[in-house]
Design an enzyme around this catalytic site. Structure first.
Site, PDB file in Angstrom:
ATOM      1  CB  CYS A 164       6.528   4.054   6.932  1.00 40.04           C
ATOM      2  SG  CYS A 164       8.268   3.801   6.456  1.00 40.04           S
ATOM      3  CG  ASP A 166       8.924  -0.658   8.570  1.00 44.54           C
ATOM      4  OD1 ASP A 166       8.408  -1.883   8.579  1.00 44.54           O
ATOM      5  OD2 ASP A 166       9.846  -0.265   9.351  1.00 44.54           O
ATOM      6  CG  HIS A 232       6.237   2.972  11.388  1.00 38.47           C
ATOM      7  ND1 HIS A 232       7.429   2.264  11.896  1.00 38.47           N
ATOM      8  CD2 HIS A 232       6.767   3.671  10.407  1.00 38.47           C
ATOM      9  CE1 HIS A 232       8.247   2.361  10.960  1.00 38.47           C
ATOM     10  NE2 HIS A 232       7.808   3.032  10.280  1.00 38.47           N
ATOM     11  CB  CYS A 243      10.021   5.447  11.374  1.00 37.28           C
ATOM     12  SG  CYS A 243      10.050   5.680   9.393  1.00 37.28           S
TER      13      CYS A 243
HETATM   14 ZN   LIG Z   1       9.221   3.756   8.736  1.00 38.43          ZN
END
Ligand SMILES: [Zn+2]
Length: 508
Positions: A164, A166, A232, A243
């Site tokens: 991801c 992130d 995650h 997420c």
């Molecule tokens: Zn994420």
């Protein structure tokens, strides 16, 4: 239970935290890592490497985190006669570099533009950080060269990871999985919902290079391309710190990533005959403490999003093994589980999974040692947004929110999430969102550098257009950067900035 079922979590937006309040939160938080183990390291942990990685992480992030405090200090002096000298002295002493003089002038009549100065300092710190990465290779390891041989011994020639976007997953390769960043392709997407066509393109390029150049190995070697997606979740605050792209729903995050993996494999199989296929791996990470879960594929490569090995459990169950028996003990655990669950991963896949679990043990102890078993910044604390193509140098957690894109329209969703995150982190407090716009190019291709610069400018224009209000208010600043990715030790080249300084023409 080593193999678990996931909890479904409700949808919530993620609360933002003011930078600097994190340490206090951590002290209150205490350790969430209830492994039932006494103090001390796991026998399979590489403590020396942990110390080295921590030193690099704290020094690098510390450079960004000082900026706000230093500018507060400088701003207090802005009406004094000797302001420029005082400001430069503080900046050099605390940040290690001088500020552009033009930004410090005329403060007796118009106030210091702290927002622009803040963004300039973030960009300068980023540039120094990136150049150190390419010039000094602070994260390289001596045994990196042997990694290709290892993955080939597992039956793979390429590892392609899509975590991801992130920022809490940005350290997944070098820290969480302890893999050499040069030996693994990493391309991040919001929610790990990677671009199937982009991966297909990479697969074609990889197989063609094997055919033409025998790199990384020749086509007559029976190895496959491995695509891994990394989603995650947060065990301490599952409803709010999971997420964002999947509404903090761990099941949706795992299934979303899995759906892209399956689409990619089917894309390869449908597009190319002669039994062309790839292998798949699905990994989850608990962003509280960096422990992973690896979903076990069966012999056909099929994955059940509900069937996984949890590294925390592996950690506990191998805590008393001797160092020499560690790898065999982990491998045995994985094999036993596979039998219990009725899945049959290939022996190469078991070897790779064993290595990833073994490596993750060091990272579990890293978080236990330096963060009391749970990060203080369990939410977003990114220092800047990275937009475009590149950013190999960002191997640290929560440093950068990635928006990999070639056009703003194409990556609009990722970008909107990034601006939303920075509305909480910076804009809400009156500080701008710093955005580094990056385009890596292949220097051997004629005209590639010029096209990369043109793309950066095009992305900058589209970004300012999409967030025109923020841009007009000085709440969105940009740094334009290109890099020749065919020259390993070559740093970044700054080719533009939204901040007008004398140095902006040549540097920024
Ligand atoms: Zn994420």
């Amino acid at each position: 239970m080593l193999v678990g079922r996931q909890n479904t979590k409700a949808m919530h937006s993620r609360p933002m935290r003011v930078r600097g309040a994190a340490d206090a939160a951590r002290r209150q938080h205490g350790s969430h890592f209830a492994l039932g183990q006494p103090g001390g390291h796991h026998p399979l942990t590489y403590s020396e490497e942990n110390a080295r990685l921590y030193q690099y992480e704290s020094r690098s992030k510390g450079g960004f985190d000082k900026i706000e405090q230093v500018l507060r200090q400088i701003a207090q002096h802005q009406h004094q006669v000797d302001f420029i000298n005082q400001a430069q002295q503080i900046a050099k002493q605390e940040l290690g570099f001088a500020l552009p003089e033009i930004m410090l002038e005329n403060t007796w009549i118009s106030p210091l533009d702290v927002r622009a100065l803040y963004a300039w300092c973030v960009f300068e710190t980023y540039s120094r950080y990136a150049n150190e990465f390419y010039n000094d290779s602070p994260l390289a390891r001596q045994d990196d060269a042997g990694f290709q041989g290892f993955i080939e011994s597992c039956g793979f020639h390429t590892l392609d990871f899509s975590p991801c976007a992130d920022g809490r997953l940005a350290h997944i390769i070098r820290y969480v999985l302890r893999l050499p960043y040069k030996g693994v392709r990493r391309k991040s997407y919001a929610g790990a919902m990677f671009d199937v066509e982009d991966s297909l393109h990479k697969w074609i390029k990889t197989e063609f290079t094997r055919l033409r150049e025998g790199m990384p190995n020749s086509v007559d070697q029976n190895t496959r391309y491995l695509k891994a997606a990394v989603y995650h979740y947060s065990t301490s605050q599952p409803d709010s710190e999971g997420c964002a792209a999947h509404g903090s729903d761990a099941v949706a995050a795992a299934e979303g990533a899995l759906s892209r993996l399956l689409a990619f494999r089917q894309g390869v199989e449908n597009s190319f005959c002669c039994g062309a296929s790839i292998d798949l791996l699905l990994i989850g990470i608990d962003t509280d403490n960096d422990s992973i879960r690896i979903h076990l594929p069966n012999a056909n490569g099929d994955i059940d999003s509900d069937c996984y090995v949890d590294a925390k459990e592996v950690y506990s169950q191998t805590f008393n093994v001797s160092k020499g028996n560690g790898k065999a003990a982990i491998s045995e655990l994985v094999e036993r589980l596979a039998v219990t669950k009725g899945v049959q991963p290939s022996s190469g896949m078991i070897k790779l999974i064993t290595r990833l679990l073994l490596n993750n043990i060091s990272q579990i102890d890293y978080v236990r040692t330096y963060y009391n078993g749970c990060y203080s910044d369990i939410g977003h604390q990114e220092r800047f947004i990275g937009m475009g193509v590149g950013f190999e140098e960002v191997q640290l957690r929560n440093l950068t929110y990635f928006a990999y894109l070639r056009t703003v329209e194409q990556g609009a969703k990722d970008l909107d999430v990034g601006i939303k995150i920075f509305t909480g982190l910076n804009i809400g407090r009156g500080l701008p969102a710093p955005v580094v716009i990056r385009y890596d190019y292949h220097g051997k291709v004629p005209g590639a550098r010029e096209r990369a610069i043109a793309r950066c400018k095009c992305l900058e224009g589209a970004l300012k257009n999409r967030f025109s209000d923020l841009s007009a208010q000085g709440m969105l600043h940009t740094l334009l950067v290109v890099r020749d990715c065919q020259v390993e030790s070559k740093g970044i080249e700054v080719v533009g900035s939204s901040i007008q300084t004398t140095a902006a023409q040549g540097g920024h």
